[in-house]
Write a protein that holds these residues in place. Structure first.
Motif, PDB file in Angstrom:
ATOM      1  N   MET A  49     -30.678  -0.618 -14.679  1.00 24.95           N
ATOM      2  CA  MET A  49     -30.263  -1.878 -14.064  1.00 24.95           C
ATOM      3  C   MET A  49     -30.581  -3.064 -14.971  1.00 24.95           C
ATOM      4  O   MET A  49     -29.756  -3.959 -15.163  1.00 24.95           O
ATOM      5  CB  MET A  49     -30.957  -2.068 -12.715  1.00 24.95           C
ATOM      6  N   LEU A  50     -31.789  -3.064 -15.527  1.00 20.21           N
ATOM      7  CA  LEU A  50     -32.184  -4.162 -16.423  1.00 20.21           C
ATOM      8  C   LEU A  50     -31.235  -4.254 -17.611  1.00 20.21           C
ATOM      9  O   LEU A  50     -30.865  -5.358 -18.039  1.00 20.21           O
ATOM     10  CB  LEU A  50     -33.618  -3.951 -16.908  1.00 20.21           C
ATOM     11  N   LEU A  51     -30.837  -3.102 -18.140  1.00 24.59           N
ATOM     12  CA  LEU A  51     -29.875  -3.097 -19.237  1.00 24.59           C
ATOM     13  C   LEU A  51     -28.548  -3.692 -18.780  1.00 24.59           C
ATOM     14  O   LEU A  51     -27.925  -4.482 -19.500  1.00 24.59           O
ATOM     15  CB  LEU A  51     -29.674  -1.671 -19.746  1.00 24.59           C
ATOM     16  N   GLY A  52     -28.115  -3.328 -17.575  1.00 23.96           N
ATOM     17  CA  GLY A  52     -26.873  -3.875 -17.051  1.00 23.96           C
ATOM     18  C   GLY A  52     -26.920  -5.385 -16.908  1.00 23.96           C
ATOM     19  O   GLY A  52     -25.976  -6.087 -17.291  1.00 23.96           O
ATOM     20  N   TRP A  53     -28.021  -5.888 -16.373  1.00 25.63           N
ATOM     21  CA  TRP A  53     -28.165  -7.345 -16.234  1.00 25.63           C
ATOM     22  C   TRP A  53     -28.126  -8.029 -17.607  1.00 25.63           C
ATOM     23  O   TRP A  53     -27.563  -9.112 -17.755  1.00 25.63           O
ATOM     24  CB  TRP A  53     -29.492  -7.670 -15.538  1.00 25.63           C
ATOM     25  N   GLU A  54     -28.737  -7.379 -18.584  1.00 22.97           N
ATOM     26  CA  GLU A  54     -28.800  -7.987 -19.915  1.00 22.97           C
ATOM     27  C   GLU A  54     -27.439  -8.032 -20.600  1.00 22.97           C
ATOM     28  O   GLU A  54     -27.052  -9.068 -21.146  1.00 22.97           O
ATOM     29  CB  GLU A  54     -29.811  -7.236 -20.782  1.00 22.97           C
ATOM     30  N   VAL A  55     -26.695  -6.942 -20.560  1.00 24.00           N
ATOM     31  CA  VAL A  55     -25.402  -6.937 -21.251  1.00 24.00           C
ATOM     32  C   VAL A  55     -24.382  -7.807 -20.522  1.00 24.00           C
ATOM     33  O   VAL A  55     -23.389  -8.237 -21.120  1.00 24.00           O
ATOM     34  CB  VAL A  55     -24.845  -5.508 -21.447  1.00 24.00           C
ATOM     35  N   CYS A  56     -24.637  -8.081 -19.233  1.00 27.49           N
ATOM     36  CA  CYS A  56     -23.740  -8.948 -18.460  1.00 27.49           C
ATOM     37  C   CYS A  56     -24.307 -10.359 -18.320  1.00 27.49           C
ATOM     38  O   CYS A  56     -23.726 -11.198 -17.620  1.00 27.49           O
ATOM     39  CB  CYS A  56     -23.499  -8.362 -17.071  1.00 27.49           C
ATOM     40  N   GLY A  57     -25.432 -10.617 -18.986  1.00 23.81           N
ATOM     41  CA  GLY A  57     -26.072 -11.927 -18.918  1.00 23.81           C
ATOM     42  C   GLY A  57     -25.914 -12.705 -20.215  1.00 23.81           C
ATOM     43  O   GLY A  57     -25.170 -12.302 -21.113  1.00 23.81           O
ATOM     44  N   THR A  58     -26.669 -13.794 -20.325  1.00 26.84           N
ATOM     45  CA  THR A  58     -26.563 -14.670 -21.498  1.00 26.84           C
ATOM     46  C   THR A  58     -27.848 -14.688 -22.319  1.00 26.84           C
ATOM     47  O   THR A  58     -28.167 -15.671 -22.974  1.00 26.84           O
ATOM     48  CB  THR A  58     -26.198 -16.104 -21.065  1.00 26.84           C
ATOM     49  N   TYR A  59     -28.593 -13.608 -22.259  1.00 25.13           N
ATOM     50  CA  TYR A  59     -29.842 -13.480 -23.018  1.00 25.13           C
ATOM     51  C   TYR A  59     -29.936 -12.059 -23.553  1.00 25.13           C
ATOM     52  O   TYR A  59     -29.151 -11.178 -23.184  1.00 25.13           O
ATOM     53  CB  TYR A  59     -31.052 -13.765 -22.120  1.00 25.13           C
ATOM     54  N   CYS A  60     -30.893 -11.823 -24.420  1.00 23.95           N
ATOM     55  CA  CYS A  60     -31.150 -10.460 -24.861  1.00 23.95           C
ATOM     56  C   CYS A  60     -32.643 -10.267 -25.094  1.00 23.95           C
ATOM     57  O   CYS A  60     -33.382 -11.221 -25.359  1.00 23.95           O
ATOM     58  CB  CYS A  60     -30.361 -10.111 -26.128  1.00 23.95           C
ATOM     59  N   THR A  61     -33.088  -9.029 -24.946  1.00 27.50           N
ATOM     60  CA  THR A  61     -34.473  -8.638 -25.198  1.00 27.50           C
ATOM     61  C   THR A  61     -34.451  -7.441 -26.139  1.00 27.50           C
ATOM     62  O   THR A  61     -33.407  -7.113 -26.726  1.00 27.50           O
ATOM     63  CB  THR A  61     -35.183  -8.251 -23.885  1.00 27.50           C
ATOM     64  N   GLU A  62     -35.578  -6.743 -26.213  1.00 26.08           N
ATOM     65  CA  GLU A  62     -35.629  -5.572 -27.087  1.00 26.08           C
ATOM     66  C   GLU A  62     -34.723  -4.446 -26.590  1.00 26.08           C
ATOM     67  O   GLU A  62     -34.462  -3.497 -27.339  1.00 26.08           O
ATOM     68  CB  GLU A  62     -37.072  -5.067 -27.208  1.00 26.08           C
ATOM     69  N   LEU A  63     -34.237  -4.530 -25.356  1.00 29.29           N
ATOM     70  CA  LEU A  63     -33.317  -3.508 -24.859  1.00 29.29           C
ATOM     71  C   LEU A  63     -32.031  -3.461 -25.673  1.00 29.29           C
ATOM     72  O   LEU A  63     -31.449  -2.394 -25.874  1.00 29.29           O
ATOM     73  CB  LEU A  63     -32.970  -3.767 -23.384  1.00 29.29           C
TER      74      LEU A  63
END
Length: 252
Positions: A49-63
């Motif tokens: 889920m966290l990966l999904g939020w990240e690829v559909c969001g406007t930020y990025c982390t180490e994921l």
């Protein structure tokens, strides 16, 4: 660098939308296929889920990247991933990807906004507060009166339940640290209130406290007119497990 690459052969037909061109003679896996592939590999629902939020969001982390970054263009959207997975239902990982997408929203601006949304929105069985997934950074057009109060023509709501006219603002230390920001927040809240909206601010410390966030969730639940029906004796333990999975503290 070539030494950082892994080479694989794929003998069957690649589904439409599987690849994207990155150079004249170079292609990479599309974000949609990458998400489905990760779903096939992963046994961790929350991480997916966290990966999904990240690829559909406007930020990025180490994921998705070595260094954190913000104000980026989304790699994809929940609609595009859903359509890809539905179109390729036989592809390994598609079913798990679709299940995870039920709890993913577009437009989150930071990892902490995502953590807050999941902590509030996920079902009780997952350790969430069962408020439903909010719309992220939802645009609300200002009325004439609200424009006079705030000087803005529209507002962006961090976590939003539009039908209930409820806006939850995550107030990070960095963005809301100075006097000018506090004045702007006050004018914004007053303008939204003049339009019939309820604005609830959640600070960094409140998000980090299990008990404080639970009390805020009770207030939000009343506003959303949702019943609280915990059917699990270990709901508090489930909350703690979810917070650990999200990377949130577990102190009271």
């Amino acid at each position: 660098a070539p030494h950082a690459c892994r080479f694989r052969q794929h003998g069957s037909h690649m589904p439409r939308g599987s690849l994207m061109r990155v150079a004249e003679h170079a292609w990479c896996v599309s974000p949609e296929l990458a998400f489905v592939q990760e779903a096939a590999r992963s046994s961790d629902r929350i991480r997916l889920m966290l990966l999904g939020w990240e690829v559909c969001g406007t930020y990025c982390t180490e994921l998705t990247r070595r260094e954190a970054a913000y104000d980026l263009s989304p790699l994809t959207s929940t609609r595009r991933i859903r359509e890809f997975a539905q179109r390729n239902a036989a592809l390994r990982g598609s079913k798990k990807a679709l299940a995870a997408l039920r709890f993913v929203a577009d437009g989150s601006a930071s990892p902490r906004e995502t953590m807050l949304a999941l902590a509030l929105g996920l079902p009780l069985k997952d350790g969430g507060h069962a408020l439903g997934m909010p719309a992220m950074n939802h645009q609300v057009k200002a009325t004439d009166r609200a424009q006079i109060i705030s000087g803005r023509s529209s507002f962006r709501c961090d976590l939003c339940w539009p039908d209930a006219m409820l806006d939850v603002e995550y107030q990070s230390r960095e963005v809301h640290a100075n006097e000018e920001s506090r004045i702007d927040d006050s004018r914004r809240a007053n303008a939204l209130a003049s339009m019939g909206w309820t604005v609830v601010a959640i600070t960094n410390d409140e998000l980090d406290s299990v008990s404080t966030l639970a009390e805020i969730a009770k207030t939000l639940r009343k506003h959303l007119r949702l019943r609280y029906r915990p059917s699990f004796d270990d709901h508090y333990a489930r909350q703690l497990r979810l917070r650990r999975a999200l990377g949130l503290p577990t102190h009271p």
